[in-house]
Write a protein that holds these residues in place. Structure first.
Motif: not given
Length: 103
Positions: A52-69
């Motif tokens: 299907g079209a656009d059916d592959k998803r990549c989600n990234i969560e970056a965690r930095l020191e002392g703040i919300d992701p």
């Protein structure tokens, strides 16, 4: 910086894929290494393995020191393109946040 790659049941989480993602992220996010503690990459196939079209998803969560992701997401027909698009988004998000903190 720890990089963790997670896949759903329809994307095979091979060692080759893990090495590719880890190497790519280490290269592209190296300058933020002192700020980043963890990167979580979630890869999925939205159509459960059917084409299907656009059916592959990549989600990234970056965690930095002392703040919300910081979170980014991208969709594409190709998992590699989704990874690259999402990486660009998360990189811009990290740059934006660090510029805000600096000023």
């Amino acid at each position: 910086m720890i990089i963790q790659v997670n896949t759903d049941n329809h994307i095979e989480g091979t060692e080759l894929l893990n090495n590719y993602v880890t190497t790519l992220f280490n290269e592209k996010l190296q300058r933020f290494d002192s700020h980043l503690t963890r990167i979580e990459v979630h890869l999925s196939d939205e159509n459960a393995g059917k084409s299907g079209a656009d059916d592959k998803r990549c989600n990234i969560e970056a965690r930095l020191e002392g703040i919300d992701p910081i979170f980014a997401s991208a969709l594409s027909d190709d998992i590699s393109k989704a990874i690259h698009d999402c990486l660009l988004k998360i990189k811009r998000g990290i740059e934006h946040h660090l510029d805000k903190v600096k000023n």
